[in-house]
Design an enzyme around this catalytic site. Structure first.
Site, PDB file in Angstrom:
ATOM      1  N   VAL A  12       0.837  -1.217   0.000  1.00 34.92           N
ATOM      2  CA  VAL A  12       0.000   0.000   0.000  1.00 34.92           C
ATOM      3  C   VAL A  12       0.867   1.261   0.000  1.00 34.92           C
ATOM      4  CG1 VAL A  12      -1.871   1.238   1.154  1.00 34.92           C
ATOM      5  CG2 VAL A  12      -1.853  -1.253   1.185  1.00 34.92           C
ATOM      6  N   LYS A 100      -6.593  -1.140   9.300  1.00 24.74           N
ATOM      7  CA  LYS A 100      -7.877  -1.383   9.980  1.00 24.74           C
ATOM      8  C   LYS A 100      -7.701  -1.901  11.408  1.00 24.74           C
ATOM      9  CE  LYS A 100      -6.525  -4.716   7.151  1.00 24.74           C
ATOM     10  NZ  LYS A 100      -6.606  -5.298   5.869  1.00 24.74           N
ATOM     11  N   GLU A 124     -10.121   6.242   5.370  1.00 24.83           N
ATOM     12  CA  GLU A 124     -10.992   5.779   4.279  1.00 24.83           C
ATOM     13  C   GLU A 124     -10.560   4.418   3.745  1.00 24.83           C
ATOM     14  OE1 GLU A 124     -13.927   7.466   2.571  1.00 24.83           O
ATOM     15  OE2 GLU A 124     -13.888   5.306   2.369  1.00 24.83           O
ATOM     16  N   VAL A 127     -11.489   0.327   5.294  1.00 20.51           N
ATOM     17  CA  VAL A 127     -12.622  -0.561   4.995  1.00 20.51           C
ATOM     18  C   VAL A 127     -12.944  -0.488   3.507  1.00 20.51           C
ATOM     19  CG1 VAL A 127     -15.042  -1.123   5.489  1.00 20.51           C
ATOM     20  CG2 VAL A 127     -13.613  -0.109   7.284  1.00 20.51           C
ATOM     21  N   ASP A 196     -10.553 -10.032   9.925  1.00 22.93           N
ATOM     22  CA  ASP A 196     -10.398  -8.781   9.188  1.00 22.93           C
ATOM     23  C   ASP A 196     -11.778  -8.145   8.951  1.00 22.93           C
ATOM     24  OD1 ASP A 196      -8.644  -6.981   7.412  1.00 22.93           O
ATOM     25  OD2 ASP A 196     -10.138  -7.684   5.975  1.00 22.93           O
ATOM     26  N   LYS A 200     -13.380  -4.524  10.310  1.00 27.58           N
ATOM     27  CA  LYS A 200     -13.945  -3.545   9.365  1.00 27.58           C
ATOM     28  C   LYS A 200     -15.421  -3.250   9.675  1.00 27.58           C
ATOM     29  CE  LYS A 200     -10.761  -4.677   5.590  1.00 27.58           C
ATOM     30  NZ  LYS A 200     -10.554  -5.621   4.470  1.00 27.58           N
TER      31      LYS A 200
HETATM   32  N1  HSE Z   1      -6.708  -8.769   3.366  1.00 27.44           N
HETATM   33  C1  HSE Z   1      -7.572  -7.663   3.141  1.00 27.44           C
HETATM   34  C2  HSE Z   1      -8.661  -8.112   2.187  1.00 27.44           C
HETATM   35  C3  HSE Z   1      -6.806  -6.508   2.569  1.00 27.44           C
HETATM   36  O1  HSE Z   1      -8.483  -9.145   1.543  1.00 27.44           O
HETATM   37  O2  HSE Z   1      -9.693  -7.467   2.105  1.00 27.44           O
HETATM   38  C4  HSE Z   1      -7.592  -5.232   2.469  1.00 27.44           C
HETATM   39  O3  HSE Z   1      -8.022  -4.783   3.735  1.00 27.44           O
END
Ligand code: HSE
Length: 411
Positions: A12, A100, A124, A127, A196, A200
């Site tokens: 990123v 996140k 931003e 999520v 994850d 989010k």
């Molecule tokens: N591992 C996360 C996904 C990366 O696959 O959505 C982006 O937050």
């Protein structure tokens, strides 16, 4: 001139530099500022990289440079990222992040620090990757009573489920592919076990209620138990299977009645009717379905992971910060914890796959159950009516070994 420092030159972080450099003219024109990436912090060297001269290894160079107004935290985790985010905000530098884990665990605290220091903490990209969803919730929908948010907000698992459904692909192979494409977390259990998605949806639910939704209290299960058998039955009954994070405002949620649960938040694999808009969100794409009391149904769609889409969302925050240097933008997300309903007391419909001899037990308990017929199979599957989660747990215990699989149904 507005100077930017990027912390972490991984997928990123390098994307952020690329987006700023590629779209510099547009960025400068729209912000009415001149933006410049001054530093890139990373432990590694990057010989031959076009931005090699910007690499620094000492974070103090950034923190002590009064000319750096914006810091992008694209490191991930809550260790050094926490320390550096705090230090930057305390020095009056705005922080834009895709992290996140940081936002879910320390968002409230960072927003407070930003407020005290007349700068901003923006997330931003935390999520939905490149989808604008945080700003719509904070701004365009701020006057709405949001009734429900349901989102496919993990690109990796959506990519995997899509391939499993379309190609009958092998679970481990597809996961490897998602890793190679830069979608998956370092520890992919964060993706496949739903952690994850949990972080989010907790961030979205916090913005929905204006209170802190503690992600540690959110009932979470991932995609690890979804099988090719489930896809076969789901398809025969007019469903697909998606990993959803859902947040439902309960009665009185916005009145704050003492003692009453305000919100039901869950992460689970769901059967989703194929004609629901969210069922059309495939591959690495994410989709967030938001229902407001006045606007009705709205949906936000885009790439949920990957270098440039995620970086694009970070750069959207950079632009916002560049337009508001020295000014804190109010975010309605207070430290007060939202009361999350005990998931066992919430209601949902279930799909079950059982041994062939369990049909009598199913119909005895649920005369309205719908038998899903797929020719040539030696097991059975049913759609059960809406019930309390605790009642399903009791029924599952009763079925014992005859229960081969079960998923929730999104309606
Ligand atoms: N591992 C996360 C996904 C990366 O696959 O959505 C982006 O937050």
């Amino acid at each position: 001139m507005i100077n930017i420092a990027v912390l972490g030159y991984g997928t990123v972080g390098s994307g952020v530099v690329e987006v700023v450099e590629t779209n510099k003219k547009q960025l400068n024109k729209k912000t009415q500022q001149e933006l410049n990436v001054k530093y890139i912090l990373d432990l590694r060297e990057f010989p031959g990289d076009p931005y090699e001269d910007k690499i620094v290894h000492d974070v103090d160079i950034i923190m002590n440079d009064p000319d750096v107004q914006i810091v992008c935290e694209t490191m991930g985790g809550t260790g050094a990222a926490y320390k550096f985010t705090r230090a930057a905000l305390e020095a009056g530098k705005s922080v834009c992040t895709s992290n996140k884990a940081m936002v879910a665990a320390h968002g409230t605290e960072m927003l407070e620090i930003a407020k005290k220091n007349n700068c901003n903490y923006m997330f931003e990209a935390s999520v939905g990757g490149g989808i604008p969803i945080i700003r719509p919730l904070m701004s365009s929908l701020c006057h709405e009573y949001i009734e429900e948010i349901a989102g496919i907000i993990n690109g990796t698992t959506n990519f995997m489920l899509t391939k499993m459904e379309r190609e009958g692909a092998d679970y481990a192979e597809v996961l490897k592919e998602a890793q190679a494409l830069g979608y998956a977390e370092q520890d992919p259990s964060a993706d496949v076990e739903g952690y994850d998605t949990c972080r989010k949806i907790s961030i979205l639910a916090s913005l929905m209620l204006g209170k802190t939704v503690n992600f540690e209290q959110v009932y979470t299960e991932g995609i690890t138990k979804v099988t090719a058998d489930d896809f076969a039955y789901a398809s025969a009954a007019g469903y697909t299977i998606k990993l959803l994070g859902t947040a439902k405002a309960l009665d009185g949620a916005y009145e704050g009645e003492a003692g009453k649960p305000e919100v039901s938040v869950k992460v689970s694999s769901y059967l989703v009717p194929v004609n629901h808009p969210i069922a059309l969100v495939n591959d690495v794409m994410n989709g967030v379905f938001v229902t407001g009391n006045m606007v009705g149904e709205t949906m936000y769609y885009g790439s949920g992971a990957g270098k440039l889409p995620t970086a694009s969302a970070v750069v959207a925050d950079i632009a916002e910060c560049a337009k508001h240097v020295g000014e804190n933008i109010k975010v309605f997300w207070d430290a007060e914890e939202a009361k999350i309903a005990d998931y066992l007391e919430t209601e949902t419909a279930f799909y079950v796959r059982t041994t062939a001899d369990a049909a009598d037990a199913v119909f005895e308990q649920y005369p309205d159950a719908m038998n899903i017929i797929v020719d040539g199979r030696n097991d059975a599957a049913f759609v059960l009516p809406v019930m309390k989660e605790k009642d399903f747990v009791a029924f599952a215990e009763k079925l014992g070994d005859k229960l081969l699989g079960r998923l929730r149904i999104y309606a």
